[in-house]
Design a protein around this motif. Structure first.
Motif, mmCIF file in Angstrom:
data_model
loop_
_atom_site.group_PDB
_atom_site.id
_atom_site.type_symbol
_atom_site.label_atom_id
_atom_site.label_comp_id
_atom_site.label_asym_id
_atom_site.label_seq_id
_atom_site.Cartn_x
_atom_site.Cartn_y
_atom_site.Cartn_z
ATOM 1 N N TYR A 142 -35.673 7.534 -56.505
ATOM 2 C CA TYR A 142 -36.316 7.851 -55.231
ATOM 3 C C TYR A 142 -37.582 8.659 -55.494
ATOM 4 O O TYR A 142 -37.707 9.356 -56.506
ATOM 5 C CB TYR A 142 -35.372 8.625 -54.306
ATOM 6 N N SER A 143 -38.496 8.547 -54.570
ATOM 7 C CA SER A 143 -39.765 9.262 -54.682
ATOM 8 C C SER A 143 -39.641 10.654 -54.070
ATOM 9 O O SER A 143 -38.689 10.951 -53.331
ATOM 10 C CB SER A 143 -40.865 8.489 -53.944
ATOM 11 N N ASP A 144 -40.625 11.504 -54.368
ATOM 12 C CA ASP A 144 -40.667 12.823 -53.730
ATOM 13 C C ASP A 144 -40.779 12.685 -52.218
ATOM 14 O O ASP A 144 -40.209 13.486 -51.466
ATOM 15 C CB ASP A 144 -41.850 13.637 -54.263
ATOM 16 N N ARG A 145 -41.506 11.664 -51.777
ATOM 17 C CA ARG A 145 -41.668 11.470 -50.336
ATOM 18 C C ARG A 145 -40.322 11.225 -49.670
ATOM 19 O O ARG A 145 -40.033 11.777 -48.603
ATOM 20 C CB ARG A 145 -42.615 10.300 -50.072
ATOM 21 N N VAL A 146 -39.495 10.397 -50.282
ATOM 22 C CA VAL A 146 -38.162 10.123 -49.727
ATOM 23 C C VAL A 146 -37.301 11.382 -49.767
ATOM 24 O O VAL A 146 -36.593 11.709 -48.812
ATOM 25 C CB VAL A 146 -37.486 8.973 -50.493
ATOM 26 N N LYS A 147 -37.356 12.106 -50.887
ATOM 27 C CA LYS A 147 -36.547 13.324 -51.026
ATOM 28 C C LYS A 147 -36.927 14.361 -49.972
ATOM 29 O O LYS A 147 -36.060 14.886 -49.253
ATOM 30 C CB LYS A 147 -36.725 13.919 -52.424
ATOM 31 N N TYR A 148 -38.233 14.666 -49.874
ATOM 32 C CA TYR A 148 -38.659 15.675 -48.904
ATOM 33 C C TYR A 148 -38.431 15.192 -47.470
ATOM 34 O O TYR A 148 -38.087 15.980 -46.585
ATOM 35 C CB TYR A 148 -40.136 16.020 -49.106
ATOM 36 N N GLY A 149 -38.608 13.883 -47.253
ATOM 37 C CA GLY A 149 -38.353 13.348 -45.923
ATOM 38 C C GLY A 149 -36.905 13.549 -45.513
ATOM 39 O O GLY A 149 -36.609 13.923 -44.369
ATOM 40 N N MET A 150 -35.978 13.316 -46.450
ATOM 41 C CA MET A 150 -34.561 13.486 -46.149
ATOM 42 C C MET A 150 -34.215 14.946 -45.898
ATOM 43 O O MET A 150 -33.531 15.290 -44.918
ATOM 44 C CB MET A 150 -33.715 12.950 -47.292
ATOM 45 N N ILE A 151 -34.670 15.833 -46.764
ATOM 46 C CA ILE A 151 -34.369 17.257 -46.582
ATOM 47 C C ILE A 151 -34.940 17.752 -45.254
ATOM 48 O O ILE A 151 -34.273 18.473 -44.496
ATOM 49 C CB ILE A 151 -34.937 18.077 -47.755
ATOM 50 N N SER A 152 -36.155 17.327 -44.946
ATOM 51 C CA SER A 152 -36.803 17.785 -43.713
ATOM 52 C C SER A 152 -36.085 17.289 -42.473
ATOM 53 O O SER A 152 -35.908 18.038 -41.504
ATOM 54 C CB SER A 152 -38.271 17.333 -43.687
ATOM 55 N N VAL A 153 -35.679 16.016 -42.473
ATOM 56 C CA VAL A 153 -35.016 15.498 -41.273
ATOM 57 C C VAL A 153 -33.644 16.142 -41.105
ATOM 58 O O VAL A 153 -33.212 16.401 -39.973
ATOM 59 C CB VAL A 153 -34.920 13.958 -41.298
ATOM 60 N N ILE A 154 -32.954 16.447 -42.194
ATOM 61 C CA ILE A 154 -31.669 17.146 -42.076
ATOM 62 C C ILE A 154 -31.873 18.534 -41.500
ATOM 63 O O ILE A 154 -31.155 18.967 -40.578
ATOM 64 C CB ILE A 154 -30.947 17.203 -43.438
ATOM 65 N N ILE A 155 -32.859 19.258 -42.022
ATOM 66 C CA ILE A 155 -33.148 20.588 -41.465
ATOM 67 C C ILE A 155 -33.464 20.479 -39.980
ATOM 68 O O ILE A 155 -32.960 21.258 -39.158
ATOM 69 C CB ILE A 155 -34.315 21.247 -42.232
ATOM 70 N N HIS A 156 -34.289 19.505 -39.631
ATOM 71 C CA HIS A 156 -34.706 19.354 -38.236
ATOM 72 C C HIS A 156 -33.521 19.013 -37.337
ATOM 73 O O HIS A 156 -33.321 19.647 -36.284
ATOM 74 C CB HIS A 156 -35.767 18.260 -38.134
ATOM 75 N N GLU A 157 -32.716 18.025 -37.722
ATOM 76 C CA GLU A 157 -31.639 17.578 -36.841
ATOM 77 C C GLU A 157 -30.490 18.575 -36.791
ATOM 78 O O GLU A 157 -29.909 18.797 -35.726
ATOM 79 C CB GLU A 157 -31.144 16.191 -37.263
ATOM 80 N N VAL A 158 -30.143 19.175 -37.910
ATOM 81 C CA VAL A 158 -29.147 20.255 -37.867
ATOM 82 C C VAL A 158 -29.692 21.410 -37.033
ATOM 83 O O VAL A 158 -28.961 22.043 -36.262
ATOM 84 C CB VAL A 158 -28.782 20.722 -39.290
ATOM 85 N N GLY A 159 -30.991 21.654 -37.162
ATOM 86 C CA GLY A 159 -31.610 22.722 -36.378
ATOM 87 C C GLY A 159 -31.523 22.506 -34.886
ATOM 88 O O GLY A 159 -31.535 23.473 -34.101
ATOM 89 N N HIS A 160 -31.441 21.253 -34.464
ATOM 90 C CA HIS A 160 -31.294 20.974 -33.035
ATOM 91 C C HIS A 160 -29.988 21.540 -32.468
ATOM 92 O O HIS A 160 -29.847 21.643 -31.246
ATOM 93 C CB HIS A 160 -31.353 19.469 -32.780
ATOM 94 N N ASN A 161 -29.032 21.887 -33.321
ATOM 95 C CA ASN A 161 -27.852 22.567 -32.823
ATOM 96 C C ASN A 161 -28.236 23.842 -32.068
ATOM 97 O O ASN A 161 -27.522 24.262 -31.148
ATOM 98 C CB ASN A 161 -26.909 22.930 -33.979
ATOM 99 N N PHE A 162 -29.337 24.459 -32.463
ATOM 100 C CA PHE A 162 -29.785 25.693 -31.817
ATOM 101 C C PHE A 162 -30.629 25.390 -30.579
ATOM 102 O O PHE A 162 -30.469 26.027 -29.539
ATOM 103 C CB PHE A 162 -30.579 26.530 -32.821
ATOM 104 N N PHE A 163 -31.533 24.440 -30.712
ATOM 105 C CA PHE A 163 -32.402 24.013 -29.604
ATOM 106 C C PHE A 163 -32.374 22.489 -29.558
ATOM 107 O O PHE A 163 -32.919 21.856 -30.444
ATOM 108 C CB PHE A 163 -33.852 24.488 -29.833
#
Length: 768
Positions: free
Chosen positions: A419-440
């Motif tokens: 996998y590329s860095d783009r895929v890795k960072y994209g996955m980490i970022s979307v997990i942070i974002h969607e888990v973060g929606h638990n708060f907002f």
């Protein structure tokens, strides 16, 4: 020394006042106008405070909200890809109003065969489209994914009449539901589950042809109560596809029946774990509850691969309970690998969980649960402690969607596991974002249907901070000596959008269905605005206290934008109406520059302009108190002998004042500046911002000064400042660290830097 400072301040005030008087004297009389000052209060935009919502931004003494409790039995038919459901809703009318009818959301009807949603957009032929989008539009018949309602009955089993209007169902109750009363009713339904890889459906299945299996991520799967509030009454705005959800808190009891070999997780606490877990899974689960540094595999990849090959004809029912949640979701498949680890938040143990097929590895096994755990800690620190028992990240192709305690996330390696860095960072970022929606908005429960930015923008702002902290905590995941490459949040990232074509830009305070570019509008711009507010306008201490105050005030409640805006001011003592107006209510942009610089020296003689001022008023020097004058180096009456001398050498008046008013010790401590500069700063952009200036002098020293945004309050287009220095001024740079999202940096420096070519100008504009 205090006397000396006071004298210079008084002198400067007089000179500025004289200059202003001269300029205004020559202007022609203009017609009157209303208050157009950028710093006026938002009284016209804000609703009047009342007993439900106070002027401070806190819930008022009569604040109320409704409650809806659900008991559901759900069956998933894996062969036909159909969901069957029966639910009993108990609705509590906590409002002061008697309700004549009830509104229920049928969001799956956006996928009904006769849905108007695909017909709402024009625009002509696009440059390109994703294959799924193209196929959904033009190839074959529309998918029939709407709700099929079998019945609606009251608590005694008597049929209730109802009317369906697209994605809303009005239940026509026989008598009004009185204030403070409650009622129960039941609905039975089914619908065809869509392939979510087509048209990016928020919920559905992905089919894996190689092993003939599906992975399901299921939400919006049941008729849900609409919100009734003091702000909207019934929030029954149709679900067209972009504006997400307005939902009521309640308690859930949900039984989900799926094939016996499926692995399933969902919103809430599993009630029959020993029935659906093997002994080995139970042992692993007990270990996971004590593992704080790394996840424990509950289902291994080898076990998931073995399950893929045999499809059980039996079923298994998973039973869950959830307290005080606003929605419900679940994921199920025989393909799932399952891991968990414990996270300590606010003195409580929370389980960070991941579900993913083998197609997600090795990326998901390495980073998913790690990102979940990090997000829970980061968001809890910056907002409010996570209150639920777990948070689940589910792997799903091209997905990014959130529900209480569970979310779907993209990020798939190549078939060979690379996998590329783009895929890795994209996955980490979307997990942070969607888990973060638990708060907002899952905890701080904003109305997504009306104000998309209140969940997406606030979440993206916290995501940016969590990403930067992730890079610091896990440097091995980041390129050496690099910061986490956040896609949104940094000021420069929003420049291309804010400097774009105004005909395709809408204010943040717009309904998500009505904006042209939802990503920049609801995610990027509000996140950037809050980041700048924290780092540059308010400072971290004031901002963080105010933001946590908002989060605590409105957790498990329904805030509006005004509640957020008012709380941020109330908890910080910072007047921010100008900021909300510029960033949220308009499409203005930031552009501040250096217009010009003039050099002055102290003089005993009045300048020609001063003489004209005196003559116009029949004044002589004898009519005025002793004055110190500043002579413009470029004016026709400038005396070259003034250069390079201390102020007391050029002004007898100033020298006499110091001799008469300062002691010998005070005079010895005075550092007399030899250079005085009048610097004109202009503001082509509409948003007032702090004026951040870096001054560099001939002796190599620099001075950084941040002037408050109120410097623009009396002249929104240009301000002039006078600075003095021992050493000659060599350069002036506005916003040297690119903190304000200034869209045009070509005017930010003096002397102005020449651009060599049109390509240089293009690069400068894109970079911001």
């Amino acid at each position: 020394m205090n006397k000396m400072k006071y004298y210079f301040a008084s002198l400067l005030f007089l000179l500025v006042a004289v200059g202003f008087a001269q300029e205004t004297q020559t202007k022609e009389r203009e017609s009157g106008h209303t208050n157009q000052n950028k710093f006026k209060q938002l009284y016209e935009e804000f609703a009047t405070p009342n007993s439900y919502r106070s002027a401070s931004g806190a819930p008022g003494p009569n604040y109320y909200q409704q409650q809806a409790d659900y008991k559901m039995d759900i069956t998933l038919d894996d062969k036909k890809a159909i969901i069957y459901g029966e639910e009993t809703i108990t609705y509590y009318n906590n409002s002061p109003d008697d309700l004549e009818y009830l509104w229920v959301q049928l969001d799956q009807n956006v996928r009904a065969k006769d849905s108007k949603s695909p017909l709402r957009n024009g625009g002509g032929v696009p440059l390109a489209e994703q294959p799924g989008t193209f196929a959904g539009k033009y190839l074959g018949e529309p998918f029939d994914g709407g709700f099929n309602i079998d019945y609606v009955k009251d608590a005694s089993g008597k049929a209730l009449s109802y009317t369906i209007n697209q994605t809303m169902m009005r239940i026509n109750i026989p008598q009004p539901l009185k204030s403070k009363a409650q009622m129960s009713f039941s609905i039975k339904w089914n619908y065809n589950i869509p392939d979510h890889t087509v048209n990016r459906a928020r919920s559905g299945f992905e089919y894996f042809a190689k092993d003939d299996n599906r992975a399901y991520v299921i939400a919006q799967f049941f008729p849900r109560m609409a919100v009734y509030s003091d702000v909207e009454g019934w929030q029954n705005h149709q679900f067209w596809g972009s504006g997400e959800f307005a939902l009521t808190f309640g308690d859930y009891e949900v039984n989900i029946t799926v094939p016996a070999d499926h692995i399933l997780d969902a919103t809430g606490t599993l009630q029959n774990r020993k029935e659906v877990f093997s002994k080995e899974m139970m042992n692993r689960y007990e270990r996971a509850k004590k593992s704080y540094d790394k996840p424990v595999l509950i289902v291994t990849q080898a076990e998931a691969e073995a399950a893929e090959k045999i499809k059980s004809e039996k079923t298994k029912t998973w039973k869950f309970k959830a307290k005080n949640v606003r929605d419900y979701g679940f994921a199920t498949s025989r393909k799932f690998i399952w891991d968990m680890q414990a996270v300590k938040v606010g003195g409580k143990n929370i389980m960070a969980v991941s579900l993913y097929p083998k197609e997600g590895n090795p990326l998901w096994g390495e980073y998913s649960t790690k990102a979940v755990a990090h997000t829970l800690k980061s968001y809890s620190e910056h907002s409010t402690n996570y209150p639920y028992p777990k948070a689940i990240s589910v792997h799903a192709k091209n997905q990014g969607m959130e529900y209480p305690m569970i979310c779907w996330n993209y990020g798939r390696p190549n078939e060979d596991g690379t996998y590329s860095d783009r895929v890795k960072y994209g996955m980490i970022s979307v997990i942070i974002h969607e888990v973060g929606h638990n708060f907002f908005p899952m905890i701080v429960n904003s109305d997504e249907r009306q104000w998309g930015w209140m969940d997406e923008g606030l979440d993206t702002f916290l995501q940016y901070m969590a990403e930067q902290e992730f890079g610091e905590k896990f440097p091995e995941a980041i390129a050496p000596n690099k910061a986490y490459p956040s896609r949104r949040g940094a000021p420069a990232k929003i420049v291309p959008y804010m400097s774009g074509d105004q005909s395709t830009i809408a204010p943040i305070m717009s309904n998500p269905e009505n904006v042209y570019q939802l990503g920049p509008n609801a995610y990027g711009k509000p996140a950037t605005a809050l980041n700048i507010l924290r780092e540059t306008v308010m400072g971290r201490e004031l901002f963080d206290h105010a933001f946590k105050t908002y989060s605590e005030r409105w957790k498990f409640k329904h805030p509006t934008p005004e509640d957020f805006f008012r709380t941020m001011e109330d908890a910080s003592a910072v007047d921010l109406d100008w900021y909300w107006r510029g960033w949220f209510y308009t499409t203005d942009y930031v552009d501040i520059g250096v217009k010009g610089i003039k050099k002055y020296y102290v003089s005993d003689k009045p300048s020609k302009k001063m003489q004209e001022y005196m003559a116009a008023r029949n004044l002589t020097e004898a009519d005025l108190p002793p004055l110190v004058y500043l002579a413009d180096e470029d004016s026709e009456d400038f005396d070259a002998n003034l250069k390079g001398k201390a102020p007391t050498e050029n002004s007898k008046t100033l020298k006499e004042f110091m001799m008469d008013n300062l002691t010998a010790e005070e005079r010895a401590a005075v550092k007399e500046p030899k250079y005085f500069y009048e610097i004109a700063f202009n503001k082509p952009g509409g948003i007032p911002m702090p004026l951040i200036v870096e001054y560099t002098y001939a002796d190599g020293t620099t001075k950084n000064i941040t002037y408050p945004p109120e410097i623009w309050r009396k002249n929104d287009q240009e301000v002039k400042l006078v600075i003095s220095s021992i050493s000659e001024l060599k350069s002036v740079v506005v916003d040297p660290k690119l903190e304000t999202a200034d869209i045009d940096t070509s005017n930010n420096a003096w002397p102005k830097k020449e651009e060599k070519s049109d390509f240089d100008k293009f690069k400068r504009k894109v970079k911001g």
